[in-house]
Write an enzyme that holds these catalytic residues in place. Sequence first.
Site, PDB file in Angstrom:
ATOM      1  N   CYS A   1      65.779  16.714 -39.656  1.00  0.00           N
ATOM      2  CA  CYS A   1      64.544  16.240 -40.309  1.00  0.00           C
ATOM      3  C   CYS A   1      64.537  16.680 -41.768  1.00  0.00           C
ATOM      4  O   CYS A   1      64.116  15.939 -42.657  1.00  0.00           O
ATOM      5  CB  CYS A   1      63.318  16.795 -39.595  1.00  0.00           C
ATOM      6  SG  CYS A   1      63.151  16.318 -37.870  1.00  0.00           S
TER       7      CYS A   1
ATOM      8  N   HIS B   1      63.418  15.378 -45.490  1.00  0.00           N
ATOM      9  CA  HIS B   1      62.069  15.880 -45.778  1.00  0.00           C
ATOM     10  C   HIS B   1      62.027  17.372 -46.072  1.00  0.00           C
ATOM     11  O   HIS B   1      60.994  18.008 -45.855  1.00  0.00           O
ATOM     12  CB  HIS B   1      61.153  15.564 -44.596  1.00  0.00           C
ATOM     13  CG  HIS B   1      60.959  14.106 -44.358  1.00  0.00           C
ATOM     14  ND1 HIS B   1      60.255  13.293 -45.217  1.00  0.00           N
ATOM     15  CD2 HIS B   1      61.397  13.304 -43.343  1.00  0.00           C
ATOM     16  CE1 HIS B   1      60.242  12.052 -44.745  1.00  0.00           C
ATOM     17  NE2 HIS B   1      60.936  12.030 -43.620  1.00  0.00           N
TER      18      HIS B   1
ATOM     19  N   ARG C   1      56.127   8.119 -34.741  1.00  0.00           N
ATOM     20  CA  ARG C   1      56.780   8.552 -35.969  1.00  0.00           C
ATOM     21  C   ARG C   1      57.899   9.534 -35.656  1.00  0.00           C
ATOM     22  O   ARG C   1      58.997   9.454 -36.240  1.00  0.00           O
ATOM     23  CB  ARG C   1      55.745   9.192 -36.903  1.00  0.00           C
ATOM     24  CG  ARG C   1      56.263   9.689 -38.242  1.00  0.00           C
ATOM     25  CD  ARG C   1      56.741   8.566 -39.137  1.00  0.00           C
ATOM     26  NE  ARG C   1      58.143   8.229 -38.892  1.00  0.00           N
ATOM     27  CZ  ARG C   1      58.778   7.198 -39.412  1.00  0.00           C
ATOM     28  NH1 ARG C   1      58.139   6.360 -40.207  1.00  0.00           N
ATOM     29  NH2 ARG C   1      60.044   6.966 -39.156  1.00  0.00           N
TER      30      ARG C   1
ATOM     31  N   CYS D   1      61.928   8.762 -36.229  1.00  0.00           N
ATOM     32  CA  CYS D   1      62.771   9.652 -37.031  1.00  0.00           C
ATOM     33  C   CYS D   1      64.023  10.065 -36.267  1.00  0.00           C
ATOM     34  O   CYS D   1      65.125  10.103 -36.827  1.00  0.00           O
ATOM     35  CB  CYS D   1      61.976  10.891 -37.456  1.00  0.00           C
ATOM     36  SG  CYS D   1      60.816  10.592 -38.807  1.00  0.00           S
TER      37      CYS D   1
END
Length: 259
Positions: free
Chosen positions: A168, A172, A216, A220
């Site tokens: 992730c 991000h 979401r 991802c």
Amino acid sequence: MCCAVGSPLAMAQKTAEQGIQEYRDMLADGNPAELVELRGEDIWKTPQGPKKATLEQCDLGMGPGKLEGAVAKLPKFFPDAGKVMDVESRLVYCMVNLQGRAEADVTKKPYSGTAEKPTEMESLVAYVYAQSRGATIDVPQSHPEERAARARGEKLFYYRGGPYDFSCASCHGSDDKRIRLQGLPNLTKSGPAQAAFAAWPAYRVSQGAVRSMQWRMYDCFRQQRFPELKFGSQASIDLITFLGVNAKGGTMQATSLKR
């Protein structure tokens, strides 16, 4: 691919991103999610299941039937379930325990396909989130299980794997990243985390559907080419807990509008 701030490419991409935001702003007054919220309210108040019960006594953490501000404090530990739950897993709990429905039935299809009719879960999520619009995000960390969920979520956020060795954090975990015209918020920082967490669920114009926070997380994982993330799984709740804690102090805006 990222680019230096102030470079011609960065300036062009910033202008394009501003254009996308202007497009969103123009559509915001007629957000199709409002229709999904109304459908969710009808589902919330309609008796279902073997017990012929509504969801109006569902406790999302503020007491039975109290929705205002509730989702801004989730995920949290629920003593009756003995575990940390997010909005969607708690809704499933209420469907099973209040209405007597089978968990397998209510979780069989949590997400609609592109341009399909919204699912029951998507509709309920849109409705309950709408009741917390404007509430301050305050995901609790007072219970040991809540702190453990956040810690596991942080590990998952930084875990690298899959064919591309992504995590992730690859997208991000630092500033000034984007994919094509889409900015990628640094979710380790308070401001971007607040903005991102506050905006889900959202109506995706490109898909013609309301997409939830569980979706979401699922998407991802799909983009990272990880194994499919199961709806309502511990991993999904842990990640949402981590993101929610990072977003403390933000203002809920869902159901928002996205590309």
